[in-house]
Design a protein around this motif. Structure first.
Motif, mmCIF file in Angstrom:
data_model
loop_
_atom_site.group_PDB
_atom_site.id
_atom_site.type_symbol
_atom_site.label_atom_id
_atom_site.label_comp_id
_atom_site.label_asym_id
_atom_site.label_seq_id
_atom_site.Cartn_x
_atom_site.Cartn_y
_atom_site.Cartn_z
ATOM 1 N N GLY A 47 0.817 -1.216 0.000
ATOM 2 C CA GLY A 47 0.000 0.000 0.000
ATOM 3 C C GLY A 47 0.847 1.260 0.000
ATOM 4 N N LEU A 48 1.944 1.251 0.769
ATOM 5 C CA LEU A 48 2.844 2.408 0.807
ATOM 6 C C LEU A 48 3.573 2.595 -0.522
ATOM 7 C CD1 LEU A 48 4.266 1.993 4.412
ATOM 8 C CD2 LEU A 48 2.746 3.801 3.595
ATOM 9 N N VAL A 49 3.859 1.501 -1.226
ATOM 10 C CA VAL A 49 4.475 1.605 -2.552
ATOM 11 C C VAL A 49 3.466 2.190 -3.535
ATOM 12 C CG1 VAL A 49 5.336 0.255 -4.511
ATOM 13 C CG2 VAL A 49 6.210 -0.193 -2.205
ATOM 14 N N GLN A 50 2.213 1.713 -3.481
ATOM 15 C CA GLN A 50 1.185 2.215 -4.397
ATOM 16 C C GLN A 50 0.894 3.692 -4.158
ATOM 17 O OE1 GLN A 50 -2.147 -0.413 -3.909
ATOM 18 N NE2 GLN A 50 -1.366 -1.876 -5.411
ATOM 19 N N SER A 51 0.974 4.149 -2.905
ATOM 20 C CA SER A 51 0.701 5.556 -2.603
ATOM 21 C C SER A 51 1.887 6.463 -2.906
ATOM 22 C CB SER A 51 0.298 5.714 -1.134
ATOM 23 O OG SER A 51 1.406 5.463 -0.290
ATOM 24 N N GLY A 52 3.062 5.863 -3.171
ATOM 25 C CA GLY A 52 4.233 6.656 -3.493
ATOM 26 C C GLY A 52 5.089 7.012 -2.290
ATOM 27 N N HIS A 53 4.752 6.520 -1.101
ATOM 28 C CA HIS A 53 5.555 6.808 0.081
ATOM 29 C C HIS A 53 6.854 6.002 0.084
ATOM 30 C CE1 HIS A 53 1.699 8.419 1.390
ATOM 31 N NE2 HIS A 53 2.413 9.194 2.188
ATOM 32 N N LEU A 54 6.814 4.813 -0.515
ATOM 33 C CA LEU A 54 7.993 3.968 -0.638
ATOM 34 C C LEU A 54 8.200 3.620 -2.106
ATOM 35 C CD1 LEU A 54 7.456 1.410 2.273
ATOM 36 C CD2 LEU A 54 8.934 3.404 2.280
ATOM 37 N N ILE A 55 9.431 3.263 -2.466
ATOM 38 C CA ILE A 55 9.748 2.836 -3.825
ATOM 39 C C ILE A 55 10.433 1.474 -3.732
ATOM 40 C CG2 ILE A 55 11.103 3.347 -5.886
ATOM 41 C CD1 ILE A 55 10.920 6.298 -5.107
ATOM 42 N N GLU A 56 10.011 0.534 -4.577
ATOM 43 C CA GLU A 56 10.670 -0.769 -4.628
ATOM 44 C C GLU A 56 11.970 -0.646 -5.410
ATOM 45 O OE1 GLU A 56 8.019 -4.524 -4.974
ATOM 46 O OE2 GLU A 56 7.015 -2.935 -6.098
ATOM 47 N N TRP A 57 13.049 -1.192 -4.849
ATOM 48 C CA TRP A 57 14.321 -1.154 -5.558
ATOM 49 C C TRP A 57 14.240 -2.066 -6.777
ATOM 50 C CZ3 TRP A 57 18.341 1.969 -5.209
ATOM 51 C CH2 TRP A 57 19.530 1.595 -5.812
ATOM 52 N N GLU A 58 13.660 -3.235 -6.602
ATOM 53 C CA GLU A 58 13.430 -4.159 -7.706
ATOM 54 C C GLU A 58 11.921 -4.281 -7.905
ATOM 55 O OE1 GLU A 58 15.278 -7.692 -6.337
ATOM 56 O OE2 GLU A 58 17.288 -6.960 -6.693
ATOM 57 N N THR A 59 11.458 -4.040 -9.106
ATOM 58 C CA THR A 59 10.026 -4.045 -9.394
ATOM 59 C C THR A 59 9.404 -5.397 -9.050
ATOM 60 O OG1 THR A 59 10.529 -2.563 -11.212
ATOM 61 C CG2 THR A 59 8.331 -3.496 -11.164
ATOM 62 N N SER A 60 8.231 -5.354 -8.442
ATOM 63 C CA SER A 60 7.421 -6.530 -8.089
ATOM 64 C C SER A 60 8.080 -7.461 -7.081
ATOM 65 C CB SER A 60 7.039 -7.321 -9.341
ATOM 66 O OG SER A 60 6.306 -6.505 -10.211
ATOM 67 N N SER A 61 9.032 -6.985 -6.313
ATOM 68 C CA SER A 61 9.665 -7.844 -5.311
ATOM 69 C C SER A 61 8.729 -8.138 -4.140
ATOM 70 C CB SER A 61 10.967 -7.230 -4.808
ATOM 71 O OG SER A 61 10.712 -5.992 -4.180
ATOM 72 N N LEU A 62 7.722 -7.301 -3.940
ATOM 73 C CA LEU A 62 6.765 -7.540 -2.856
ATOM 74 C C LEU A 62 5.678 -8.532 -3.258
ATOM 75 C CD1 LEU A 62 6.227 -3.982 -1.373
ATOM 76 C CD2 LEU A 62 7.173 -5.954 -0.206
ATOM 77 N N GLY A 63 5.638 -8.907 -4.515
ATOM 78 C CA GLY A 63 4.580 -9.792 -5.001
ATOM 79 C C GLY A 63 4.743 -11.232 -4.587
ATOM 80 N N SER A 64 5.948 -11.641 -4.225
ATOM 81 C CA SER A 64 6.207 -13.039 -3.887
ATOM 82 C C SER A 64 6.826 -13.133 -2.501
ATOM 83 C CB SER A 64 7.156 -13.644 -4.926
ATOM 84 O OG SER A 64 7.605 -14.906 -4.502
ATOM 85 N N TYR A 65 6.486 -14.216 -1.799
ATOM 86 C CA TYR A 65 7.087 -14.436 -0.486
ATOM 87 C C TYR A 65 8.471 -15.074 -0.610
ATOM 88 C CZ TYR A 65 2.577 -13.393 1.552
ATOM 89 O OH TYR A 65 1.430 -12.769 1.926
ATOM 90 N N ASP A 66 8.834 -15.512 -1.821
ATOM 91 C CA ASP A 66 10.108 -16.189 -2.028
ATOM 92 C C ASP A 66 11.271 -15.210 -2.189
ATOM 93 O OD1 ASP A 66 8.708 -18.580 -1.995
ATOM 94 O OD2 ASP A 66 8.355 -18.526 -4.163
ATOM 95 N N THR A 67 10.966 -13.948 -2.488
ATOM 96 C CA THR A 67 12.035 -12.981 -2.731
ATOM 97 C C THR A 67 12.132 -11.989 -1.590
ATOM 98 O OG1 THR A 67 10.537 -11.503 -3.893
ATOM 99 C CG2 THR A 67 11.717 -13.109 -5.225
#
Length: 136
Positions: A47-67
């Motif tokens: 949610g914080l990434v979607q709102s722009g408060h945080l930025i993912e260093w690697e795109t879609s890294s939050l999508g999986s529990y394996d990474t």
């Protein structure tokens, strides 16, 4: 929770306020089952990434529990021209400014009755008398 991206959020636990018996200060405790901590934190971080408060260093890294995910706050220490830093607001100053604006609006909207006008004249006259007597 809100239905987003085809699913409801995981159980986010509950916040329990309590008073510390030793220091008599208010404390807050987050109660959640051990196995639900990671899904809850990932949900909040997405949610914080979607709102722009945080930025993912690697795109879609939050999508999986394996990474593992590397997140960067979106402020002055990291510059991304496509995402400007957020403005920091002083809540007290904002509240005071809003209160002043409301008072000005109320003063403009209120038209004094004859009685109120006479009362204000008496108050002014009494202030002048007090000043003349050296009490005001």
């Amino acid at each position: 929770g809100t239905y987003t991206d085809g699913s409801f959020p995981p159980y986010l636990g509950r916040i329990i306020p309590s008073i510390n018996p030793f220091t008599q200060t208010m404390e807050v405790k987050w109660e959640i089952r051990q196995d639900l901590i990671v899904p809850a934190i990932r949900w909040v971080l997405r949610g914080l990434v979607q709102s722009g408060h945080l930025i993912e260093w690697e795109t879609s890294s939050l999508g999986s529990y394996d990474t593992e995910s590397i997140l960067i706050t979106n402020h002055a220490y990291y510059h991304d021209a496509s995402k400007p830093p957020f403005e920091i607001l002083d809540g007290r100053r904002k509240k005071a400014q809003n209160a002043e604006e409301q008072e000005e609006e109320e003063e403009e909207e209120i038209e004094l009755s004859a009685y109120e006008k006479m009362r204000l004249e008496r108050v002014e006259r009494n202030k002048e008398r007090l000043k003349a007597l050296g009490l005001g």
